[in-house]
Write a protein that holds these residues in place. Sequence first.
Motif, PDB file in Angstrom:
ATOM      1  N   TYR A  71       0.920  -1.219   0.022  1.00  5.90           N
ATOM      2  CA  TYR A  71      -0.028  -0.014   0.181  1.00  5.90           C
ATOM      3  C   TYR A  71       0.743   1.248  -0.073  1.00  5.90           C
ATOM      4  N   CYS A  72       0.378   2.210  -0.383  1.00  2.00           N
ATOM      5  CA  CYS A  72       1.059   3.633  -0.461  1.00  2.00           C
ATOM      6  C   CYS A  72       1.324   4.177   0.950  1.00  2.00           C
ATOM      7  N   ALA A  73       2.227   4.752   1.304  1.00  2.00           N
ATOM      8  CA  ALA A  73       2.441   5.094   2.596  1.00  2.00           C
ATOM      9  C   ALA A  73       2.174   6.548   2.657  1.00  2.00           C
ATOM     10  N   ARG A  74       1.632   7.105   1.665  1.00  2.00           N
ATOM     11  CA  ARG A  74       1.090   8.499   1.690  1.00  2.00           C
ATOM     12  C   ARG A  74      -0.354   8.651   2.092  1.00  2.00           C
ATOM     13  N   CYS A  75      -0.993   7.836   1.134  1.00  2.00           N
ATOM     14  CA  CYS A  75      -2.487   7.711   1.084  1.00  2.00           C
ATOM     15  C   CYS A  75      -3.171   6.265   1.636  1.00  2.00           C
ATOM     16  N   GLY A  76      -2.361   5.199   1.811  1.00  2.00           N
ATOM     17  CA  GLY A  76      -2.755   4.227   2.104  1.00  2.00           C
ATOM     18  C   GLY A  76      -3.471   3.301   1.026  1.00  2.00           C
ATOM     19  N   ALA A  94       6.757  10.595  -3.300  1.00  2.00           N
ATOM     20  CA  ALA A  94       6.177  10.799  -4.639  1.00  2.00           C
ATOM     21  C   ALA A  94       4.600  10.547  -4.382  1.00  2.00           C
ATOM     22  N   GLY A  95       4.425   9.473  -3.604  1.00  2.00           N
ATOM     23  CA  GLY A  95       2.932   8.843  -3.454  1.00  2.00           C
ATOM     24  C   GLY A  95       2.686   7.820  -4.698  1.00  2.00           C
ATOM     25  N   CYS A  96       1.384   7.347  -4.994  1.00  2.00           N
ATOM     26  CA  CYS A  96       1.133   6.781  -5.782  1.00  2.00           C
ATOM     27  C   CYS A  96       0.049   7.196  -6.992  1.00  2.00           C
ATOM     28  N   VAL A  97      -0.380   6.758  -7.940  1.00  2.00           N
ATOM     29  CA  VAL A  97      -1.302   7.319  -8.834  1.00  2.00           C
ATOM     30  C   VAL A  97      -2.516   7.955  -8.178  1.00  2.00           C
ATOM     31  N   GLU A  98      -2.832   7.521  -7.081  1.00  2.00           N
ATOM     32  CA  GLU A  98      -4.180   7.938  -6.526  1.00  2.00           C
ATOM     33  C   GLU A  98      -3.692   9.606  -5.713  1.00  2.00           C
ATOM     34  N   CYS A  99      -2.721   9.323  -5.137  1.00  2.00           N
ATOM     35  CA  CYS A  99      -2.465  10.527  -4.523  1.00  2.00           C
ATOM     36  C   CYS A  99      -1.251  11.504  -4.996  1.00  2.00           C
ATOM     37  N   ARG A 100      -0.600  11.062  -6.083  1.00  2.00           N
ATOM     38  CA  ARG A 100       0.404  12.053  -6.584  1.00  2.00           C
ATOM     39  C   ARG A 100      -0.369  13.277  -7.110  1.00  2.00           C
TER      40      ARG A 100
HETATM   41 ZN   LIG Z   1      -0.858   7.186  -2.458  1.00  2.00          ZN
END
Ligand SMILES: [Zn+2]
Length: 281
Positions: A71-76, A94-100
């Motif tokens: 999971y993404c550590a920025r947004c889960g 940087a985050g993932c595609v969901e939170c970048r």
């Molecule tokens: Zn994310």
Amino acid sequence: MNVPLLATIPWRAARQARLAPSRAAVLGRQFVDLLFPPRCLLCEVAEPPAGAVLMLCDDCRRQLLQGADNYCARCGAAGGGASSIAAKVSARDAGCVECRGRRFRFDHVVRLASYEGALRDAVLRMKHARDEPLAAAVADLFWYERAADLTTLAVDYVVPVPLHWWRWLRRGTNSPQVVGARLARRMQAPLADESLVRVRGTNPQGGLAAVRRRQNVRGAFAVRGPADEFRGRRVLVVDDVLTSGATADEVARVLKRAGASWVAVAAVARTPAPHLIGAAR
Ligand SMILES: [Zn+2]
Ligand SMILES: [Zn+2]
């Protein structure tokens, strides 16, 4: 005339007898277990494996952990499937595609698994008083799966997202509080569950668009602890489910305004749908 039996028992022995379960009590419990074997707290049908610490059967445990891997550590958000390439690109920064491109007031997310299937059922049931033991078991599962991540955070305080007193009274339980208390004990971090309060009730976030969710929780929380309690502190906010992140964002905003230097969110479940809030960078 007979001397009363109690008067003949030395005090130390009497105290030990009171503290330690008697042989009769142990035998009695084993007998009850034999007649009524402990059932899994989730399916209430299967038996947990012998000697299990968590009262969950293997099948339910497996289902609860579905999608728990990356999971993404920025947004889960789940880091598998289509978003895996993006998630692997330095999820922390940087985050993932969901939170970048989105900006959050919280700095980090730890979550158990996605809000779907068995975990969704469990989270919904945890909101009812009779399922407090299930909430405790899910919190323990969270700890067993994420102990390394949670310990690395080195937080000074654990703060459950407060429930409005009226809702708490009506439900008879408060699952973020149950999970938060459990995690705090495991992490050996102080639980600051009276330092943040919900100063007004909010409408349920479900069904609201991202912008409305943010408006809905704006000004809903306030710090009530001793002055400077959070100044320069690292805080872990605990919630049952992370949806848009609007609630966690607002809690992080209030904690940082009170001086917190860093805020992480521990959520049992994170919704899989891409409807994050967060200002565009
Ligand atoms: Zn994310
Ligand atoms: Zn089960």
